[in-house]
Design a protein around this motif. Structure first.
Motif, PDB file in Angstrom:
ATOM      1  N   ALA A  81      -5.299  -5.688  13.188  1.00 21.20           N
ATOM      2  CA  ALA A  81      -5.589  -6.196  14.637  1.00 21.20           C
ATOM      3  C   ALA A  81      -5.427  -7.789  14.640  1.00 21.20           C
ATOM      4  N   ALA A  82      -5.995  -8.358  13.843  1.00 25.60           N
ATOM      5  CA  ALA A  82      -6.116  -9.807  13.875  1.00 25.60           C
ATOM      6  C   ALA A  82      -4.865 -10.514  13.413  1.00 25.60           C
ATOM      7  N   PHE A  83      -4.286  -9.734  12.325  1.00 26.77           N
ATOM      8  CA  PHE A  83      -2.873 -10.069  12.033  1.00 26.77           C
ATOM      9  C   PHE A  83      -1.948 -10.163  12.893  1.00 26.77           C
ATOM     10  N   LEU A  84      -2.001  -8.938  13.691  1.00 26.85           N
ATOM     11  CA  LEU A  84      -0.860  -8.630  14.804  1.00 26.85           C
ATOM     12  C   LEU A  84      -0.975  -9.775  15.694  1.00 26.85           C
ATOM     13  N   CYS A  85      -2.244 -10.134  16.108  1.00 24.38           N
ATOM     14  CA  CYS A  85      -2.463 -10.993  17.336  1.00 24.38           C
ATOM     15  C   CYS A  85      -2.215 -12.515  16.754  1.00 24.38           C
ATOM     16  N   GLY A  86      -1.733 -12.794  15.497  1.00 25.66           N
ATOM     17  CA  GLY A  86      -1.318 -14.179  15.218  1.00 25.66           C
ATOM     18  C   GLY A  86       0.098 -14.129  15.245  1.00 25.66           C
ATOM     19  N   GLU A  87       0.542 -15.340  14.757  1.00 29.30           N
ATOM     20  CA  GLU A  87       2.026 -15.787  14.777  1.00 29.30           C
ATOM     21  C   GLU A  87       2.862 -15.017  13.755  1.00 29.30           C
ATOM     22  N   GLY A  88       1.906 -14.356  12.669  1.00 29.85           N
ATOM     23  CA  GLY A  88       2.835 -13.642  11.696  1.00 29.85           C
ATOM     24  C   GLY A  88       3.171 -12.211  12.231  1.00 29.85           C
ATOM     25  N   GLY A  89       2.602 -11.768  13.573  1.00 33.66           N
ATOM     26  CA  GLY A  89       2.770 -10.376  13.925  1.00 33.66           C
ATOM     27  C   GLY A  89       3.581 -10.620  15.105  1.00 33.66           C
ATOM     28  N   LYS A  90       4.468 -11.762  15.602  1.00 35.13           N
ATOM     29  CA  LYS A  90       5.122 -11.684  16.654  1.00 35.13           C
ATOM     30  C   LYS A  90       6.382 -11.021  16.822  1.00 35.13           C
ATOM     31  N   GLY A  91       6.845 -10.579  15.635  1.00 35.67           N
ATOM     32  CA  GLY A  91       8.077  -9.628  15.597  1.00 35.67           C
ATOM     33  C   GLY A  91       7.726  -8.209  15.474  1.00 35.67           C
ATOM     34  N   ILE A  92       6.387  -7.812  15.456  1.00 28.39           N
ATOM     35  CA  ILE A  92       5.871  -6.567  15.224  1.00 28.39           C
ATOM     36  C   ILE A  92       5.473  -5.846  16.582  1.00 28.39           C
ATOM     37  N   THR A  93       6.516  -5.149  17.332  1.00 26.19           N
ATOM     38  CA  THR A  93       6.302  -4.595  18.568  1.00 26.19           C
ATOM     39  C   THR A  93       6.831  -3.090  18.559  1.00 26.19           C
ATOM     40  N   MET A  94       6.386  -2.195  19.702  1.00 27.85           N
ATOM     41  CA  MET A  94       6.809  -0.940  19.713  1.00 27.85           C
ATOM     42  C   MET A  94       6.640   0.179  18.648  1.00 27.85           C
ATOM     43  N   GLU A  95       5.488  -0.530  17.779  1.00 29.92           N
ATOM     44  CA  GLU A  95       5.367   0.261  16.474  1.00 29.92           C
ATOM     45  C   GLU A  95       4.114   1.304  16.697  1.00 29.92           C
ATOM     46  N   ASN A  96       4.086   2.170  15.924  1.00 31.92           N
ATOM     47  CA  ASN A  96       2.614   3.087  15.852  1.00 31.92           C
ATOM     48  C   ASN A  96       2.272   2.850  14.373  1.00 31.92           C
ATOM     49  N   ILE A  97       1.293   2.073  13.983  1.00 29.48           N
ATOM     50  CA  ILE A  97       1.111   1.532  12.654  1.00 29.48           C
ATOM     51  C   ILE A  97      -0.128   2.250  12.213  1.00 29.48           C
ATOM     52  N   GLN A  98       0.363   3.409  11.306  1.00 32.86           N
ATOM     53  CA  GLN A  98      -0.833   4.355  10.908  1.00 32.86           C
ATOM     54  C   GLN A  98      -1.690   3.900   9.661  1.00 32.86           C
ATOM     55  N   LEU A  99      -2.949   3.975   9.918  1.00 37.24           N
ATOM     56  CA  LEU A  99      -3.936   3.542   8.768  1.00 37.24           C
ATOM     57  C   LEU A  99      -4.330   4.636   8.094  1.00 37.24           C
ATOM     58  N   THR A 100      -4.015   5.268   7.186  1.00 41.55           N
ATOM     59  CA  THR A 100      -4.608   6.910   6.919  1.00 41.55           C
ATOM     60  C   THR A 100      -4.925   6.652   5.380  1.00 41.55           C
ATOM     61  N   GLY A 101      -4.722   5.893   4.527  1.00 41.41           N
ATOM     62  CA  GLY A 101      -5.058   6.326   3.030  1.00 41.41           C
ATOM     63  C   GLY A 101      -4.185   7.397   2.608  1.00 41.41           C
ATOM     64  N   GLY A 102      -3.082   7.774   3.246  1.00 40.67           N
ATOM     65  CA  GLY A 102      -2.187   8.712   2.749  1.00 40.67           C
ATOM     66  C   GLY A 102      -2.717  10.085   3.378  1.00 40.67           C
ATOM     67  N   ALA A 103      -3.456  10.317   4.416  1.00 37.17           N
ATOM     68  CA  ALA A 103      -4.026  11.261   4.840  1.00 37.17           C
ATOM     69  C   ALA A 103      -2.847  11.591   6.042  1.00 37.17           C
ATOM     70  N   LEU A 104      -2.451  12.994   6.672  1.00 41.40           N
ATOM     71  CA  LEU A 104      -1.658  13.370   7.634  1.00 41.40           C
ATOM     72  C   LEU A 104      -2.657  13.200   8.650  1.00 41.40           C
ATOM     73  N   TRP A 105      -3.940  13.683   8.756  1.00 35.67           N
ATOM     74  CA  TRP A 105      -4.984  13.534   9.949  1.00 35.67           C
ATOM     75  C   TRP A 105      -5.933  12.346   9.923  1.00 35.67           C
TER      76      TRP A 105
END
Length: 274
Positions: free
Chosen positions: A250-274
């Motif tokens: 979340a902190a990365f996305l709020c910074g300038e490095g995340g300015k081009g990342i939008t409309m995405e669903n970023i899954q943080l799963t460790g490889g799990a489906l659920w």
């Protein structure tokens, strides 16, 4: 601390515990002014504040005050438009208009479709989906006017994968993904991004409560610890996702490095489906 967000103001709903608190802490560490909203915070009656200082509130105050920045805590029920308006007025008076909105407030209750009450369905949808819509509707115009903004919706793998006995939760998170995409398109011409972070099981008190509800309904003698161990083993990384991992993203996305990342669903799963 890099102060990448110095001068920015962030609202975090459901920010007293778990992922919300971790995100608030990560943004505070980057220099942002933080406004934490929660139903568990001071309520108001006849214009007077009624303190309800739980151990969670004390811990949150201690964790966020350590960064030396401006922090505001206020009562916020995302199901109630009146408390939303009041919270935003008070937060702006302390922190300034919101540049960042993190919709982290949420709830779940495992019930099968057959026997699922209307009241519970509506309460979950109203909290997880309509609450995020109300907060976005309140904050987005100012972001558009100032030509800068970040909106982060805390979703779940439930947005993409069904789960037995979780119809309202899965529906709310699927709907939140649709909302995320619409807001991203509306904000794009104005340098306002909107992203959903969708973790699998995250090791929080909320997770433990959900697992406790699961084993009680099963009624087959499993303990909460047994169930958590089973969930952990199902993850390809053989671990549970931690709140600070969600917060770092979340902190990365709020910074300038995340300015081009939008409309995405970023899954943080460790490889799990659920």
């Amino acid at each position: 601390m890099t102060n990448k967000l110095e001068g920015r103001s962030a609202i975090i709903t459901g920010g007293l515990t778990g992922q919300g608190l971790a995100i608030a802490q990560a943004l505070a560490a980057e220099g942002a002014k933080i406004a934490v909203g929660s139903r568990a915070l001071a309520d108001r009656k006849n214009g007077e504040a009624i303190a309800r200082e739980s151990e969670h509130i004390v811990e949150a105050r201690e964790r966020l005050s350590g960064y030396g920045g401006i922090v505001y805590f206020g009562h916020l029920d995302v199901r109630d438009p009146d408390t939303i308006a009041q919270f935003i007025r008070e937060a702006e008076a302390v922190c300034g208009p919101a540049d960042i909105l993190v919709n982290s407030a949420g709830m779940t209750s495992e019930q099968p479709v057959c026997g699922h009450s209307d009241e519970l369905w509506l309460r979950i949808i109203d909290t997880n989906l309509t609450g995020a819509f109300r907060m976005t509707r309140a904050c987005l115009p100012g972001m558009i006017e100032r030509q800068w903004g970040r909106i982060i919706n805390i979703g779940s793998t439930a947005a993409s994968v069904g789960w037995k006995d979780n119809p309202a939760y899965c529906a709310s998170k699927s709907g939140l993904l649709g909302l995320t995409r619409c807001v991203a398109l509306e904000g794009a011409p104005h340098r306002v991004t909107c992203v959903m972070i969708s973790p699998t099981w995250v090791e929080t008190e909320l997770m433990r409560n959900n697992v406790r509800e699961l084993v009680e309904r099963e009624g087959r003698g499993r303990t909460v610890e047994d169930a958590i161990s089973d969930i952990t083993r199902q993850n390809p990384q053989n671990r549970l996702i931690q709140s600070d991992e969600v917060a770092a993203l979340a902190a990365f996305l709020c910074g300038e490095g995340g300015k081009g990342i939008t409309m995405e669903n970023i899954q943080l799963t460790g490889g799990a489906l659920w």
